[in-house]
Design a protein around this motif. Structure first.
Motif, PDB file in Angstrom:
ATOM      1  N   GLY A   1     -13.207   0.305   8.106  1.00  0.00           N
ATOM      2  CA  GLY A   1     -14.511   1.033   8.338  1.00  0.00           C
ATOM      3  C   GLY A   1     -14.287   2.374   8.779  1.00  0.00           C
TER       4      GLY A   1
ATOM      5  N   ARG B   1     -15.680  -1.249  15.123  1.00  0.00           N
ATOM      6  CA  ARG B   1     -15.072  -0.931  13.591  1.00  0.00           C
ATOM      7  C   ARG B   1     -13.691  -1.215  13.401  1.00  0.00           C
TER       8      ARG B   1
ATOM      9  N   THR C   1     -16.232   5.505   6.931  1.00  0.00           N
ATOM     10  CA  THR C   1     -17.167   6.430   7.426  1.00  0.00           C
ATOM     11  C   THR C   1     -16.650   7.881   7.216  1.00  0.00           C
TER      12      THR C   1
END
Length: 53
Positions: free
Chosen positions: A11, A7, A15
């Motif tokens: 990202g 990631r 998240t």
């Protein structure tokens, strides 16, 4: 990569927002921009749409 998910910074922010670790993604993304990370308006807007901001 041995089953380890990869990631990027964006990202991780997405998240964290989706998991409730941070209350909002926008301030984090703006701070990253101010520190010199290049994020286009298009990318930021798309990321914020993904997390409902």
């Amino acid at each position: 990569m041995r089953g380890i998910p990869v990631r990027g910074t964006l990202g991780i922010v997405i998240t964290a927002k989706l998991r409730g670790v941070i209350p909002a993604a926008r301030p984090v993304l703006e701070q990253l921009r101010q520190c010199g990370m290049y994020l286009s308006d298009r990318v930021i807007n798309h990321a914020l749409a993904l997390v409902g901001e």
